[in-house]
Design a protein around this motif. Structure first.
Motif, PDB file in Angstrom:
ATOM      1  N   VAL A  55      37.049  31.967  28.868  1.00 22.19           N
ATOM      2  CA  VAL A  55      36.397  33.060  29.586  1.00 22.19           C
ATOM      3  C   VAL A  55      37.410  33.780  30.474  1.00 22.19           C
ATOM      4  N   PRO A  56      37.452  35.114  30.426  1.00 20.05           N
ATOM      5  CA  PRO A  56      38.389  35.858  31.292  1.00 20.05           C
ATOM      6  C   PRO A  56      38.175  35.527  32.764  1.00 20.05           C
ATOM      7  N   GLY A  57      39.268  35.223  33.461  1.00 20.00           N
ATOM      8  CA  GLY A  57      39.169  34.852  34.867  1.00 20.00           C
ATOM      9  C   GLY A  57      38.541  35.920  35.727  1.00 20.00           C
ATOM     10  N   VAL A  58      38.798  37.191  35.387  1.00 17.69           N
ATOM     11  CA  VAL A  58      38.257  38.277  36.196  1.00 17.69           C
ATOM     12  C   VAL A  58      36.736  38.284  36.158  1.00 17.69           C
ATOM     13  N   LEU A  59      36.170  37.887  35.019  1.00 18.64           N
ATOM     14  CA  LEU A  59      34.710  37.834  34.908  1.00 18.64           C
ATOM     15  C   LEU A  59      34.142  36.767  35.830  1.00 18.64           C
ATOM     16  N   VAL A  60      34.770  35.589  35.817  1.00 16.88           N
ATOM     17  CA  VAL A  60      34.295  34.478  36.640  1.00 16.88           C
ATOM     18  C   VAL A  60      34.438  34.798  38.119  1.00 16.88           C
ATOM     19  N   PRO A 110      28.716  38.209  39.981  1.00 19.54           N
ATOM     20  CA  PRO A 110      27.903  37.357  40.863  1.00 19.54           C
ATOM     21  C   PRO A 110      27.218  36.227  40.100  1.00 19.54           C
ATOM     22  N   GLY A 111      27.409  35.000  40.582  1.00 17.13           N
ATOM     23  CA  GLY A 111      26.764  33.836  39.980  1.00 17.13           C
ATOM     24  C   GLY A 111      27.429  33.307  38.734  1.00 17.13           C
ATOM     25  N   ALA A 112      28.517  33.960  38.282  1.00 16.08           N
ATOM     26  CA  ALA A 112      29.156  33.547  37.028  1.00 16.08           C
ATOM     27  C   ALA A 112      29.775  32.162  37.131  1.00 16.08           C
ATOM     28  N   MET A 113      30.421  31.879  38.252  1.00 17.80           N
ATOM     29  CA  MET A 113      31.058  30.572  38.427  1.00 17.80           C
ATOM     30  C   MET A 113      30.052  29.434  38.306  1.00 17.80           C
ATOM     31  N   GLU A 114      28.967  29.537  39.044  1.00 16.61           N
ATOM     32  CA  GLU A 114      27.955  28.481  39.021  1.00 16.61           C
ATOM     33  C   GLU A 114      27.306  28.353  37.646  1.00 16.61           C
ATOM     34  N   ALA A 115      27.059  29.488  36.999  1.00 16.91           N
ATOM     35  CA  ALA A 115      26.455  29.462  35.673  1.00 16.91           C
ATOM     36  C   ALA A 115      27.391  28.805  34.653  1.00 16.91           C
ATOM     37  N   LEU A 116      28.690  29.102  34.758  1.00 16.27           N
ATOM     38  CA  LEU A 116      29.658  28.501  33.837  1.00 16.27           C
ATOM     39  C   LEU A 116      29.773  27.003  34.071  1.00 16.27           C
ATOM     40  N   LEU A 117      29.743  26.586  35.331  1.00 16.37           N
ATOM     41  CA  LEU A 117      29.778  25.160  35.637  1.00 16.37           C
ATOM     42  C   LEU A 117      28.580  24.441  35.022  1.00 16.37           C
ATOM     43  N   LYS A 118      27.408  25.049  35.129  1.00 19.65           N
ATOM     44  CA  LYS A 118      26.201  24.441  34.555  1.00 19.65           C
ATOM     45  C   LYS A 118      26.277  24.386  33.034  1.00 19.65           C
ATOM     46  N   LEU A 119      26.850  25.419  32.440  1.00 18.84           N
ATOM     47  CA  LEU A 119      27.012  25.431  30.984  1.00 18.84           C
ATOM     48  C   LEU A 119      27.976  24.339  30.537  1.00 18.84           C
TER      49      LEU A 119
END
Length: 259
Positions: free
Chosen positions: A209-214, A218-227
């Motif tokens: 996943v592109p770092g800029v997106l994470v 908003p909320g991308a970091m937490e959502a990716l961690l859950k995934l």
């Protein structure tokens, strides 16, 4: 998840940390001791050793790099756990030159098997450092993740080479000497007398996943961690994980004797 592993670094450590913490909690209950003796082979600057010490456990870090051990000492002091973290220069193939056999409730072998000349001996030494029923946490580079990453970057010949190379390397410039499949790791662990309890895929999506997106969504970091957490135990995703984590317990009788 421990606060000290947030936010960005948690993408690389979240799954392993959650599994490791649960394993240590089980050992506390099984042994009846609040403070465990933990060995971190190749523990470097203390990415796991310091958080483990913050849980109240005693951690011995064995690493070949004096600079890493110096950074570990400083990091442990800053975290207020200097009295529970000990750094020793050495490596896993010469492990018992610097630590005792059978002296630990848990052994971490993270990012080590990629670099040793004899991975099987490395795993045997890690297991021999465990007390009966002690927990082994093994983390190593996954073959499938490297193949996928090279292919997505447009390096198709390198991706195919990694797939067919005995060590899983994509070329002469590959900085990782060796990669593994989940089957190879579980075979190494089982042969050393450890009953595999779980296998996890680590960084299945985080490295793609592109770092800029994470960082900006908003909320991308937490959502990716859950995934990442949701897919970690699914075998279908082990084949494309950047790293593979194996957790297992040493048999009460120890590993089988070699002839």
């Amino acid at each position: 998840m421990s606060d000290q592993l947030r936010p960005r670094a948690s993408l690389r450590t979240a799954v392993v940390w959650d599994v490791l913490k649960d394993a240590l909690d089980r050992q506390v209950k099984a042994t009846g001791r609040d403070a465990l003796d933990v060995l971190d082979t190749g523990g470097g600057t203390g990415n796991f050793a310091v958080p483990v010490a913050r849980l109240g456990h005693r951690v011995t870090v064995v690493d070949p790099s004096p600079n890493a051990l110096f950074a570990l000492e400083r990091r442990a002091a800053e975290a207020g756990v200097a009295d529970r973290v000990r750094g020793v220069q050495g490596d896993i193939l010469g492990l018992f030159e610097v630590v005792d056999r059978g002296g630990y409730d848990a052994v971490l072998c993270h990012g080590v098997l990629e670099y040793v000349d004899d991975p099987a001996e490395g795993v045997r030494n890690a297991v021999d450092a465990l007390r009966p029923s002690g927990e082994l946490s093994l983390l190593a580079a996954g073959l499938g993740g490297a193949v996928l990453a090279r292919a997505l970057a447009g390096h198709f010949t390198e991706a195919r080479r990694a797939l067919t190379d005995p060590a899983g390397r994509w070329g002469e410039g590959d900085p990782v000497p060796r990669r593994y499949t989940a089957e190879q790791l579980t075979e190494l662990v089982s042969a050393a007398g450890v009953e595999v309890g779980a296998v996890h895929g680590v960084r299945v999506f985080a490295d793609l996943v592109p770092g800029v997106l994470v960082d900006t969504e908003p909320g991308a970091m937490e959502a990716l961690l859950k995934l990442e957490s949701a897919v970690a135990e699914l075998p279908a995703f082990h084949a494309v994980a950047t790293q593979l984590h194996v957790l297992g317990a040493k048999g009460a009788e120890g590993r089988p004797q070699r002839g």
